[in-house]
Design a protein around this motif. Structure first.
Motif, PDB file in Angstrom:
ATOM      1  N   UNK A  68       0.823  -1.212   0.000  1.00 33.01           N
ATOM      2  CA  UNK A  68       0.000   0.000   0.000  1.00 33.01           C
ATOM      3  C   UNK A  68       0.859   1.264   0.000  1.00 33.01           C
ATOM      4  N   UNK A  69       1.978   1.255   0.679  1.00 38.83           N
ATOM      5  CA  UNK A  69       2.861   2.418   0.689  1.00 38.83           C
ATOM      6  C   UNK A  69       3.337   2.781  -0.710  1.00 38.83           C
ATOM      7  N   UNK A  70       3.713   1.778  -1.488  1.00 35.63           N
ATOM      8  CA  UNK A  70       4.185   2.026  -2.862  1.00 35.63           C
ATOM      9  C   UNK A  70       3.088   2.625  -3.727  1.00 35.63           C
ATOM     10  N   UNK A  71       1.875   2.167  -3.521  1.00 31.08           N
ATOM     11  CA  UNK A  71       0.740   2.704  -4.283  1.00 31.08           C
ATOM     12  C   UNK A  71       0.512   4.167  -3.908  1.00 31.08           C
ATOM     13  N   UNK A  72       0.542   4.453  -2.616  1.00 26.94           N
ATOM     14  CA  UNK A  72       0.296   5.819  -2.157  1.00 26.94           C
ATOM     15  C   UNK A  72       1.390   6.784  -2.615  1.00 26.94           C
ATOM     16  N   UNK A  73       2.648   6.347  -2.621  1.00 31.09           N
ATOM     17  CA  UNK A  73       3.724   7.204  -3.138  1.00 31.09           C
ATOM     18  C   UNK A  73       3.502   7.470  -4.622  1.00 31.09           C
ATOM     19  N   UNK A  74       3.082   6.449  -5.364  1.00 30.78           N
ATOM     20  CA  UNK A  74       2.826   6.632  -6.796  1.00 30.78           C
ATOM     21  C   UNK A  74       1.694   7.642  -7.008  1.00 30.78           C
ATOM     22  N   UNK A  75       0.638   7.545  -6.218  1.00 38.81           N
ATOM     23  CA  UNK A  75      -0.462   8.512  -6.315  1.00 38.81           C
ATOM     24  C   UNK A  75       0.063   9.907  -5.974  1.00 38.81           C
ATOM     25  N   UNK A  76       0.889   9.986  -4.963  1.00 39.29           N
ATOM     26  CA  UNK A  76       1.474  11.263  -4.559  1.00 39.29           C
ATOM     27  C   UNK A  76       2.234  11.909  -5.715  1.00 39.29           C
ATOM     28  N   UNK A  77       3.000  11.123  -6.434  1.00 41.15           N
ATOM     29  CA  UNK A  77       3.779  11.664  -7.555  1.00 41.15           C
ATOM     30  C   UNK A  77       2.875  12.196  -8.667  1.00 41.15           C
ATOM     31  N   UNK A  78       1.734  11.550  -8.882  1.00 43.33           N
ATOM     32  CA  UNK A  78       0.789  12.052  -9.892  1.00 43.33           C
ATOM     33  C   UNK A  78       0.276  13.426  -9.469  1.00 43.33           C
ATOM     34  N   UNK A  79      -0.154  13.539  -8.231  1.00 42.52           N
ATOM     35  CA  UNK A  79      -0.691  14.820  -7.771  1.00 42.52           C
ATOM     36  C   UNK A  79       0.378  15.903  -7.723  1.00 42.52           C
ATOM     37  N   UNK A  80       1.606  15.521  -7.461  1.00 38.74           N
ATOM     38  CA  UNK A  80       2.691  16.507  -7.483  1.00 38.74           C
ATOM     39  C   UNK A  80       2.879  17.057  -8.883  1.00 38.74           C
ATOM     40  N   UNK A  81       2.806  16.185  -9.890  1.00 39.37           N
ATOM     41  CA  UNK A  81       2.907  16.641 -11.284  1.00 39.37           C
ATOM     42  C   UNK A  81       1.756  17.575 -11.652  1.00 39.37           C
ATOM     43  N   UNK A  82       0.618  17.365 -11.008  1.00 40.92           N
ATOM     44  CA  UNK A  82      -0.564  18.204 -11.276  1.00 40.92           C
ATOM     45  C   UNK A  82      -0.566  19.482 -10.438  1.00 40.92           C
ATOM     46  N   UNK A  83       0.528  19.715  -9.705  1.00 41.47           N
ATOM     47  CA  UNK A  83       0.652  20.886  -8.821  1.00 41.47           C
ATOM     48  C   UNK A  83      -0.372  20.898  -7.702  1.00 41.47           C
ATOM     49  N   UNK A  84      -0.829  19.738  -7.302  1.00 45.35           N
ATOM     50  CA  UNK A  84      -1.728  19.577  -6.155  1.00 45.35           C
ATOM     51  C   UNK A  84      -0.869  19.152  -4.970  1.00 45.35           C
ATOM     52  N   UNK A  85      -0.093  20.107  -4.460  1.00 47.64           N
ATOM     53  CA  UNK A  85       0.956  19.788  -3.503  1.00 47.64           C
ATOM     54  C   UNK A  85       0.437  19.291  -2.162  1.00 47.64           C
ATOM     55  N   UNK A  86      -0.638  19.867  -1.662  1.00 47.64           N
ATOM     56  CA  UNK A  86      -1.130  19.402  -0.359  1.00 47.64           C
ATOM     57  C   UNK A  86      -1.658  17.972  -0.468  1.00 47.64           C
ATOM     58  N   UNK A  87      -2.327  17.643  -1.586  1.00 47.19           N
ATOM     59  CA  UNK A  87      -2.788  16.264  -1.781  1.00 47.19           C
ATOM     60  C   UNK A  87      -1.598  15.322  -1.935  1.00 47.19           C
ATOM     61  N   UNK A 114       9.581  12.754  -1.475  1.00 47.03           N
ATOM     62  CA  UNK A 114       8.374  13.334  -2.074  1.00 47.03           C
ATOM     63  C   UNK A 114       7.805  14.441  -1.180  1.00 47.03           C
ATOM     64  N   UNK A 115       7.778  14.212   0.119  1.00 43.92           N
ATOM     65  CA  UNK A 115       7.291  15.241   1.047  1.00 43.92           C
ATOM     66  C   UNK A 115       8.164  16.488   0.932  1.00 43.92           C
ATOM     67  N   UNK A 116       9.480  16.294   0.890  1.00 45.54           N
ATOM     68  CA  UNK A 116      10.393  17.423   0.738  1.00 45.54           C
ATOM     69  C   UNK A 116      10.153  18.175  -0.562  1.00 45.54           C
ATOM     70  N   UNK A 117       9.928  17.443  -1.639  1.00 46.71           N
ATOM     71  CA  UNK A 117       9.695  18.087  -2.938  1.00 46.71           C
ATOM     72  C   UNK A 117       8.420  18.926  -2.919  1.00 46.71           C
ATOM     73  N   UNK A 118       7.368  18.418  -2.276  1.00 47.29           N
ATOM     74  CA  UNK A 118       6.131  19.208  -2.227  1.00 47.29           C
ATOM     75  C   UNK A 118       6.327  20.451  -1.375  1.00 47.29           C
ATOM     76  N   UNK A 119       7.059  20.323  -0.297  1.00 51.39           N
ATOM     77  CA  UNK A 119       7.300  21.489   0.553  1.00 51.39           C
ATOM     78  C   UNK A 119       8.153  22.526  -0.176  1.00 51.39           C
ATOM     79  N   UNK A 120       9.124  22.081  -0.931  1.00 53.44           N
ATOM     80  CA  UNK A 120       9.931  23.001  -1.731  1.00 53.44           C
ATOM     81  C   UNK A 120       9.037  23.758  -2.713  1.00 53.44           C
ATOM     82  N   UNK A 121       8.151  23.021  -3.384  1.00 55.86           N
ATOM     83  CA  UNK A 121       7.283  23.651  -4.375  1.00 55.86           C
ATOM     84  C   UNK A 121       6.276  24.608  -3.743  1.00 55.86           C
ATOM     85  N   UNK A 122       6.015  24.422  -2.462  1.00 58.52           N
ATOM     86  CA  UNK A 122       5.123  25.341  -1.748  1.00 58.52           C
ATOM     87  C   UNK A 122       5.893  26.510  -1.131  1.00 58.52           C
TER      88      UNK A 122
END
Length: 184
Positions: A68-87, A114-122
């Protein structure tokens, strides 16, 4: 250069629901995850999310916490590409919890990246650095050259934003050293 198109071609056979139905639940869930990742790499976010959500549902229904962790990280990467950083961060934090439960050090380090990348983008550079450093600490002396290369590359951008050019250059040099150990 990634071989994303070729990766997807190798998995296309498994897009058929009848073929998927012949696989064990765990294998089917892992194949759906890889398909989702491939579609994300090819910038087909709607297809990626649909496949990854299907994989997540199957993993949750069948208590497959080990994947499940691998699936959630993959979903996270999709939303990061979509600039949905909090999601994206929310999914990465949930993934981190599953990786912790299962003692998956690589998954934990990837979640922190991934968490670090979203925080950087925010624009939260200091928090981003904390998460990158946590990922590096978790990897420790283990072999993870591509992941370390990504983390150090990301950190160089944070240092650039903070106008700490020497730290940024140092991170870029480390990143190159790690990427040179891979085929990427």
């Amino acid at each position: 250069k990634g071989t994303y198109k070729e990766s997807l071609e190798a998995l296309e056979y498994f897009e058929d629901d009848e073929v998927l139905a012949q696989l064990s639940v765990e294998t089917r869930t892992q194949v759906l995850t890889q398909l989702g990742i491939a579609f994300n790499n090819l910038a087909d976010s709607p297809k990626a999310v649909a496949l990854l959500e299907k994989a997540r549902k199957e993993a949750e229904e069948n208590n497959l916490s080990n994947i499940l962790g691998s699936i959630l990280v993959a979903i996270s990467r999709v939303y990061r590409k979509l600039n949905e950083f909090s999601m994206a961060r929310s999914f990465a934090e949930k993934a981190l919890n599953y990786f912790r439960e299962n003692g998956n050090w690589r998954g934990m380090a990837e979640s922190y990246q991934v968490i670090g990348a979203t925080q950087y983008q925010e624009g939260r550079s200091e928090k981003a650095l904390e998460n990158y450093e946590q990922g590096i600490k978790i990897i420790g002396s283990r072999s993870a050259p591509f992941l370390l290369g990504r983390i150090y590359s990301d950190m160089s951008g944070v240092y650039w934003r903070l106008r700490r050019s020497q730290d940024g250059i140092s991170c870029l040099e480390k990143s190159i050293k790690f990427f040179d150990q891979t085929e990427h």
